[in-house]
Design an enzyme around this catalytic site. Structure first.
Site, short mmCIF file in Angstrom:
data_model
loop_
_atom_site.label_atom_id
_atom_site.label_comp_id
_atom_site.label_asym_id
_atom_site.label_seq_id
_atom_site.Cartn_x
_atom_site.Cartn_y
_atom_site.Cartn_z
N GLU A 5 -9.15 9.38 5.12
CA GLU A 5 -9.37 7.95 4.91
C GLU A 5 -10.40 7.67 3.82
O GLU A 5 -10.37 6.61 3.20
CB GLU A 5 -9.82 7.29 6.21
CG GLU A 5 -8.69 7.01 7.18
CD GLU A 5 -7.70 6.03 6.61
OE1 GLU A 5 -8.08 4.89 6.33
OE2 GLU A 5 -6.53 6.42 6.42
N GLU A 37 0.84 -1.20 0.00
CA GLU A 37 0.00 0.00 0.00
C GLU A 37 0.88 1.25 0.00
O GLU A 37 1.85 1.33 0.76
CB GLU A 37 -0.89 0.08 1.24
CG GLU A 37 -1.95 -0.98 1.36
CD GLU A 37 -2.81 -0.77 2.61
OE1 GLU A 37 -2.70 0.31 3.23
OE2 GLU A 37 -3.58 -1.68 2.95
N GLU A 44 -13.99 5.95 -0.70
CA GLU A 44 -14.88 5.02 0.01
C GLU A 44 -15.56 5.76 1.16
O GLU A 44 -14.91 6.14 2.13
CB GLU A 44 -14.10 3.82 0.52
CG GLU A 44 -13.40 3.06 -0.60
CD GLU A 44 -12.34 2.12 -0.06
OE1 GLU A 44 -12.72 1.11 0.56
OE2 GLU A 44 -11.15 2.42 -0.22
N LYS A 74 -15.45 4.42 5.21
CA LYS A 74 -14.23 4.18 5.96
C LYS A 74 -14.22 5.05 7.21
O LYS A 74 -14.51 6.24 7.15
CB LYS A 74 -13.00 4.47 5.10
CG LYS A 74 -12.79 3.46 3.98
CD LYS A 74 -11.49 3.69 3.25
CE LYS A 74 -10.28 3.38 4.11
NZ LYS A 74 -10.19 1.96 4.47
#
Length: 395
Positions: free
Chosen positions: A334, A271, A325, A328
């Protein structure tokens, strides 16, 4: 049905439009080692079938997810896309039992393979920085059981087994040649590295230079963390020059592994990324910086770059993330790592769609990153530049 067709048409149109706009960057020839996270912690994402359309449209050849979602596994069949799946942290203890591990592989891997090109299994995520001693001690036995199940089913030569680690496993990372693991983790990491060496599996690391800049924007060079032209730094012991933080972080891990006697283990980035939006205290979380980081990383991959320690070995990197998203947890950042909005529109343009027929990119899923954002730090360049980027998994 009509809504699904409309959404599919909208996404295809956006992809075509993206191809037109990306001409400003020319045609990017991307190596097969770059990755992008495919996240599922949201209530408004395209279906796996529509995501498959996106990946194939972009000629993406590698994907990483954090579960074994049957719909995703089915949707990716016969696409040729490499897929890494995940055993969630809460199931690691169960996987210690060889019978349970065999059943898990027979249920979640074997029925889909080889039509779905599963190439790896991540057993847990950031386990060694989970602050759960039982989970940490269970990891290697679980790895062994999963690998034994693959051997029993004749799949071990096709599918590797490993886990992704936070940079917080390091005690020191500056200069990179002085990279070392936390002493208290040695008794856990040595058996883990023995397993990786024996099975020729990679050591995966989650590395986020963004957090270093966010924590010390007055001391950390923005150009250095964004891969922009800068003076860089020279390791005083190896005399190797570093012009970006990500490569310095990776090489620190390489040296830390070598200090424990396993210098042949491959290190890959599971990541990395940069948020396009954040809270007022999240310095640097902007569209401009996110575009610069990801764009410059793409250009490095085009050149098949390795790190200064391993210049002739292309660094395998999975970029975080494909979509923003909305579910999250944590700070605003985030929910804003994606290159795309869930409706298929671009958050910003890095030229990803301008690919030739020989090009490829990889993807990682953010479906379940672990453990809330604990900012345990290690020292890079004499500053707290390598925070623990552990995230809370959300199933």
């Amino acid at each position: 049905m009509a809504v699904s067709i409309l959404l599919r048409s909208r996404i295809v149109s956006m992809f075509l439009l993206f191809n037109l706009f990306s001409s400003e960057f020319g045609f990017l020839r991307l190596g097969s080692s770059l990755g992008i996270n495919y996240g599922q912690v949201a209530n408004n994402l395209p279906s796996p079938e529509q995501v498959r359309l996106l990946l194939t449209s972009l000629r993406i050849t590698k994907t990483r997810i954090y579960d074994t979602n049957p719909r995703v596994l089915t949707a990716f069949a016969n696409t040729g896309i490499d897929l890494i799946v995940t055993v969630p942290n809460e199931a690691v203890g169960v996987m210690m039992d060889p019978r349970q591990a065999l059943q898990w592989v027979m249920t979640n891997v074997q029925p889909y393979f080889p039509a779905t090109k599963i190439t790896g299994i991540s057993v847990g995520n950031e386990v060694y920085t989970s602050d759960d001693p039982t989970l940490m001690s269970n990891l290697v036995p679980a790895l062994l059981s999963i690998h034994s199940a693959l051997v029993q089913l004749g799949l071990d030569s096709y599918i590797h087994v490993s886990t992704a680690n936070s940079l917080a496993v390091l005690e020191n990372s500056y200069p990179p040649s002085m990279g070392s693991f936390k002493p208290e983790m040695a008794n856990l990491l040595v058996p883990f590295l023995q397993f990786l060496a024996a099975t020729k599996s990679p050591f995966w690391i989650n590395a986020y230079p963004y957090f270093a800049y966010k924590d010390s924007p007055a001391k950390v060079s923005l150009d250095y963390v964004l891969f922009n032209p800068n003076a860089g730094m020279v390791d005083p012991y190896t005399k190797l020059r570093y012009d970006n933080m990500l490569y310095a972080q990776v090489d620190a891990v390489i040296f830390a592994i070598a200090r424990l006697g396993y210098g042949g283990v491959d290190v890959r980035v599971s990541e990395t990324g940069w948020p396009s939006k954040g809270d007022p205290n999240e310095v640097g979380a902007t569209v401009e910086n996110a575009r610069a980081y990801n764009r410059n990383l793409l250009l490095r991959q085009i050149r098949s770059e390795g790190t200064p320690v391993r210049p002739n070995q292309r660094l395998e990197v999975y970029l975080f993330a494909l979509f923003n998203e909305d579910m999250k947890p944590g700070p605003t950042s985030e929910r804003n790592y994606g290159l795309y909005q869930p409706d298929g529109t671009m958050v910003y343009n890095v030229g990803l769609a301008a690919l030739t027929s020989s090009a490829s990119v990889s993807l990682t899923s953010s479906a379940t990153r672990e453990n809330g954002e604990t900012m345990n730090r290690i020292h890079v360049m004499g500053l707290p530049l390598c925070p623990n980027t552990t995230k809370k998994k959300k199933q």
